[in-house]
Design a protein around this motif. Structure first.
Motif, PDB file in Angstrom:
ATOM      1  N   ARG A  11      -7.186   6.723 -12.987  1.00  8.72           N
ATOM      2  CA  ARG A  11      -7.724   5.908 -14.128  1.00  8.72           C
ATOM      3  C   ARG A  11      -6.447   4.788 -14.255  1.00  8.72           C
ATOM      4  NH1 ARG A  11      -7.013  10.184 -18.538  1.00  8.72           N
ATOM      5  NH2 ARG A  11      -5.323  10.493 -17.275  1.00  8.72           N
ATOM      6  N   LEU A  12      -7.188   3.581 -14.990  1.00 10.22           N
ATOM      7  CA  LEU A  12      -6.368   2.526 -15.215  1.00 10.22           C
ATOM      8  C   LEU A  12      -6.243   2.029 -16.495  1.00 10.22           C
ATOM      9  CD1 LEU A  12      -5.027  -0.149 -13.692  1.00 10.22           C
ATOM     10  CD2 LEU A  12      -7.233  -1.179 -13.899  1.00 10.22           C
ATOM     11  N   PHE A  13      -5.034   1.859 -17.085  1.00  8.25           N
ATOM     12  CA  PHE A  13      -4.877   1.635 -18.372  1.00  8.25           C
ATOM     13  C   PHE A  13      -4.263  -0.005 -18.404  1.00  8.25           C
ATOM     14  CE2 PHE A  13      -3.595   6.002 -18.053  1.00  8.25           C
ATOM     15  CZ  PHE A  13      -4.438   6.643 -18.737  1.00  8.25           C
ATOM     16  N   THR A  83      -2.268 -18.940  -5.975  1.00 13.12           N
ATOM     17  CA  THR A  83      -2.554 -17.825  -6.633  1.00 13.12           C
ATOM     18  C   THR A  83      -3.438 -16.584  -6.149  1.00 13.12           C
ATOM     19  OG1 THR A  83      -4.134 -19.467  -7.831  1.00 13.12           O
ATOM     20  CG2 THR A  83      -1.952 -19.131  -8.977  1.00 13.12           C
ATOM     21  N   LEU A  84      -4.443 -17.231  -5.439  1.00  9.28           N
ATOM     22  CA  LEU A  84      -5.714 -16.553  -4.874  1.00  9.28           C
ATOM     23  C   LEU A  84      -4.883 -15.290  -3.852  1.00  9.28           C
ATOM     24  CD1 LEU A  84      -8.616 -18.657  -4.808  1.00  9.28           C
ATOM     25  CD2 LEU A  84      -8.160 -17.128  -6.188  1.00  9.28           C
ATOM     26  N   PRO A  85      -4.295 -15.546  -2.734  1.00 10.94           N
ATOM     27  CA  PRO A  85      -3.783 -14.574  -1.843  1.00 10.94           C
ATOM     28  C   PRO A  85      -2.862 -13.689  -2.814  1.00 10.94           C
ATOM     29  CG  PRO A  85      -3.596 -16.800  -0.886  1.00 10.94           C
ATOM     30  CD  PRO A  85      -4.081 -16.970  -2.327  1.00 10.94           C
ATOM     31  N   ALA A  86      -2.174 -14.253  -3.829  1.00  6.64           N
ATOM     32  CA  ALA A  86      -1.314 -13.024  -4.478  1.00  6.64           C
ATOM     33  C   ALA A  86      -2.087 -12.318  -5.549  1.00  6.64           C
ATOM     34  CB  ALA A  86      -0.318 -14.177  -5.387  1.00  6.64           C
ATOM     35  N   TRP A  87      -3.055 -13.052  -6.151  1.00 12.03           N
ATOM     36  CA  TRP A  87      -3.726 -11.949  -7.070  1.00 12.03           C
ATOM     37  C   TRP A  87      -4.607 -10.764  -6.006  1.00 12.03           C
ATOM     38  CZ3 TRP A  87      -6.619 -16.106 -10.256  1.00 12.03           C
ATOM     39  CH2 TRP A  87      -5.788 -16.875 -11.103  1.00 12.03           C
ATOM     40  N   ARG A  88      -5.128 -11.413  -4.888  1.00 10.62           N
ATOM     41  CA  ARG A  88      -5.970 -10.351  -4.075  1.00 10.62           C
ATOM     42  C   ARG A  88      -4.735  -9.427  -3.697  1.00 10.62           C
ATOM     43  NH1 ARG A  88      -7.791 -14.256  -0.256  1.00 10.62           N
ATOM     44  NH2 ARG A  88      -9.299 -15.023  -1.803  1.00 10.62           N
ATOM     45  N   GLN A  89      -3.551  -9.526  -3.309  1.00  7.95           N
ATOM     46  CA  GLN A  89      -2.738  -8.584  -2.970  1.00  7.95           C
ATOM     47  C   GLN A  89      -2.263  -7.743  -4.067  1.00  7.95           C
ATOM     48  OE1 GLN A  89       1.004 -10.041  -1.555  1.00  7.95           O
ATOM     49  NE2 GLN A  89       1.906  -7.780  -0.994  1.00  7.95           N
ATOM     50  N   ALA A  90      -2.296  -8.121  -5.007  1.00  6.52           N
ATOM     51  CA  ALA A  90      -2.086  -7.131  -6.474  1.00  6.52           C
ATOM     52  C   ALA A  90      -3.178  -6.430  -6.555  1.00  6.52           C
ATOM     53  CB  ALA A  90      -1.934  -8.219  -7.707  1.00  6.52           C
ATOM     54  N   VAL A  91      -4.505  -6.653  -6.515  1.00  7.49           N
ATOM     55  CA  VAL A  91      -5.450  -5.898  -6.769  1.00  7.49           C
ATOM     56  C   VAL A  91      -5.456  -4.981  -5.561  1.00  7.49           C
ATOM     57  CG1 VAL A  91      -8.125  -5.896  -6.443  1.00  7.49           C
ATOM     58  CG2 VAL A  91      -7.085  -7.624  -7.717  1.00  7.49           C
ATOM     59  N   GLU A  92      -5.165  -5.137  -4.312  1.00  4.66           N
ATOM     60  CA  GLU A  92      -5.177  -4.345  -3.133  1.00  4.66           C
ATOM     61  C   GLU A  92      -4.001  -3.112  -3.597  1.00  4.66           C
ATOM     62  OE1 GLU A  92      -4.518  -6.315   0.374  1.00  4.66           O
ATOM     63  OE2 GLU A  92      -6.591  -7.420   0.224  1.00  4.66           O
ATOM     64  N   GLN A  93      -3.090  -3.584  -4.014  1.00  2.00           N
ATOM     65  CA  GLN A  93      -1.899  -2.667  -4.379  1.00  2.00           C
ATOM     66  C   GLN A  93      -2.271  -1.605  -5.445  1.00  2.00           C
ATOM     67  OE1 GLN A  93       0.999  -6.316  -4.815  1.00  2.00           O
ATOM     68  NE2 GLN A  93       2.454  -4.465  -4.418  1.00  2.00           N
ATOM     69  N   ILE A  94      -2.783  -2.083  -6.408  1.00  4.04           N
ATOM     70  CA  ILE A  94      -3.432  -1.460  -7.585  1.00  4.04           C
ATOM     71  C   ILE A  94      -4.577  -0.416  -6.857  1.00  4.04           C
ATOM     72  CG2 ILE A  94      -4.693  -1.209  -9.581  1.00  4.04           C
ATOM     73  CD1 ILE A  94      -3.159  -3.330 -10.743  1.00  4.04           C
ATOM     74  N   VAL A  95      -5.562  -0.910  -6.013  1.00  8.10           N
ATOM     75  CA  VAL A  95      -6.689  -0.057  -5.618  1.00  8.10           C
ATOM     76  C   VAL A  95      -5.918   1.073  -4.736  1.00  8.10           C
ATOM     77  CG1 VAL A  95      -8.760  -0.150  -4.173  1.00  8.10           C
ATOM     78  CG2 VAL A  95      -8.547  -1.974  -5.792  1.00  8.10           C
ATOM     79  N   ALA A  96      -4.959   0.767  -4.088  1.00  5.32           N
ATOM     80  CA  ALA A  96      -4.321   1.806  -3.036  1.00  5.32           C
ATOM     81  C   ALA A  96      -3.938   2.994  -3.850  1.00  5.32           C
ATOM     82  CB  ALA A  96      -3.565   1.092  -2.264  1.00  5.32           C
ATOM     83  N   GLU A  97      -3.277   2.822  -5.102  1.00  5.24           N
ATOM     84  CA  GLU A  97      -2.754   3.887  -5.867  1.00  5.24           C
ATOM     85  C   GLU A  97      -3.944   4.662  -6.749  1.00  5.24           C
ATOM     86  OE1 GLU A  97       0.236   4.699  -6.051  1.00  5.24           O
ATOM     87  OE2 GLU A  97       1.183   2.783  -4.982  1.00  5.24           O
ATOM     88  N   LEU A  98      -5.057   3.842  -6.998  1.00  4.50           N
ATOM     89  CA  LEU A  98      -6.127   4.532  -7.743  1.00  4.50           C
ATOM     90  C   LEU A  98      -6.856   5.374  -6.665  1.00  4.50           C
ATOM     91  CD1 LEU A  98      -7.356   1.363  -9.708  1.00  4.50           C
ATOM     92  CD2 LEU A  98      -6.257   3.492 -10.678  1.00  4.50           C
ATOM     93  N   GLU A  99      -7.110   4.694  -5.432  1.00  5.10           N
ATOM     94  CA  GLU A  99      -7.722   5.632  -4.375  1.00  5.10           C
ATOM     95  C   GLU A  99      -7.028   6.809  -3.879  1.00  5.10           C
ATOM     96  OE1 GLU A  99      -8.679   2.978  -1.624  1.00  5.10           O
ATOM     97  OE2 GLU A  99     -10.782   2.301  -2.610  1.00  5.10           O
ATOM     98  N   ALA A 100      -5.586   6.839  -4.339  1.00  8.08           N
ATOM     99  CA  ALA A 100      -4.721   7.925  -4.041  1.00  8.08           C
ATOM    100  C   ALA A 100      -4.843   9.141  -5.342  1.00  8.08           C
ATOM    101  CB  ALA A 100      -3.449   7.717  -3.471  1.00  8.08           C
ATOM    102  N   GLY A 101      -5.633   8.546  -6.167  1.00  3.95           N
ATOM    103  CA  GLY A 101      -5.951   9.639  -7.382  1.00  3.95           C
ATOM    104  C   GLY A 101      -4.786   9.405  -8.318  1.00  3.95           C
TER     105      GLY A 101
END
Lengths: 263, 263
Positions: A11-13, A83-101
């Motif tokens: 989950r994401l808070f 900004t765009l590549p940095a934001w994209r990377q931030a999203v990827e970092q969060i997604v990786a954690e979420l997908e790991a449960g």
């Protein structure tokens, strides 16, 4: 319990930590960071793990967190190539954690819905993670921290208020002062000299109060904007303009009030 | 320590308790009610000691308070002949406690600076009690609780938002939608039918979301305002209108963004 091998999505808070003082954090934000596996922290400089949001939160914690820290770089730039590549990377970092449960708590200064980096994540995450469970936890924002400091209410009864970035909204001011009782100009810093001239023209200079670093140890409240020298102006400052012509019962003269009470 | 026989004046705390959920109370508000000798609680009915602000706060307390409760009647009326004597009495009740040297915590739903009964006390107390020490403690207000519920940020980048009571501001709406990215209409209840017609005319009905009792167990979020039957409309409801044409980088098309990033 899951039929596939991949764990259920975490989950994401999205947690606001308030305007600056650690004791303005809410119980809910504290509860969510304590439940999260990962605490995602926005930072302004790529090469330094420092964050005002984290400083605020840390001061509110009774015990160290178990959660792992995940630093996300949000550059202070208006250039999309930065900004765009940095934001994209931030999203990827969060997604990786979420997908790991893992449950992720993203913290942000002030409130997530008001000029927050959270907007950038919210714009991308639901598409990247279909089915993602998001909880946005509201917080004390500067919008009410500033009038608490100046002790001038924003609105009452029939009154109206607006919040406008000074850098983009200053040309609206002559119209706004006609229609609104309180006006909060955010990111006021660089615009102060221009604002002083305009408020003088509108005969409203004595209705304006400058506040920087509200609720922190560095708080500054200046009632005469003309006294602000260029060196004293902080970028993260706000100006509250309080006109308040629609105060309802409180706006009437004592005589009118006495008469109304006796009618 | 005092040369006169009268005790030093007590301190006054004006404490917001947030929009409804007890865990949206801040640490500072909890700290102040625990330090106060008297907790002053506004009530709507003269003959019933009931208060939503107290219910919110009570749910956040880990242990019962030592403070004595002082109920203050704030009638729900626009008739000064009803409200003024009641407000005057509330001020006298608080002044009596302060003059006896007791610290008083006045609690209020939402935030003290935004459409709060606190305005009425603030208008009278400093004059009645010269030298009174007042601390206003900001809180989570509906202004940010609503967008947390709808998950639509109020503003980002160059955007602007305003807060207007629907009962007085609806005639401004055609102008507001030109100049603001988000508009929060408070006390929207009775105005919903009129608002639906107006939003249809402006072709903005799909940009509006109705929220009642935000963050409480009775919370309602309605995305199609036309589906609201008269019986379903709550007086304490808000409508968030989200237009957001000035989103900055986020507002650009994917193509424009890709191009900007490659420049």
């Amino acid at each position: 319990m899951h039929s596939s091998n991949s764990p259920a999505l975490g989950r994401l808070f999205a947690l606001g930590v308030g305007p600056g003082a650690s004791d303005l954090v809410t119980l809910r934000t504290l509860n969510r960071v304590q439940r999260a596996d990962v605490i995602a922290i926005p930072k302004k400089n790529a090469d330094e793990n420092r964050s005002f949001a984290w400083e605020i939160l840390e001061g509110a914690l009774a015990a160290p967190l178990c959660a792992r820290k995940l630093w996300l770089w949000f550059p202070m730039s208006k250039n999309p190539a930065v900004t765009l590549p940095a934001w994209r990377q931030a999203v990827e970092q969060i997604v990786a954690e979420l997908e790991a449960g893992r449950d992720v708590a993203f913290i942000t200064e002030g409130d997530p819905s008001v000029y927050s980096t959270w907007s950038y994540l919210l714009a991308a995450l639901p598409e990247q993670c279909p089915g993602l469970e998001i909880e946005v936890v509201p917080a004390v924002s500067s919008i009410t921290a500033i009038p608490a400091v100046t002790r001038i209410p924003l609105a009452d009864g029939e009154e109206r208020f607006c919040v406008v970035p000074a850098t983009y909204g200053i040309e609206m001011l002559p119209r706004l002062v006609q229609e609104f009782d309180s006006i909060l100009l955010i990111k006021a810093g660089r615009m102060i000299p221009q604002l002083v001239s305009l408020l003088e023209e509108l005969d409203l200079l004595d209705k304006a109060t400058y506040v920087a670093h509200a609720t922190t140890g560095k708080q500054e409240v200046i009632e005469d904007l003309r006294s602000l020298a260029d060196d004293d102006i902080r970028y993260f400052s706000m100006v509250q303009i309080s006109i308040r012509t629609r105060k309802g019962i409180l706006g009437r003269t004592p005589e009118a009030l006495a008469q109304a009470a006796n009618e």
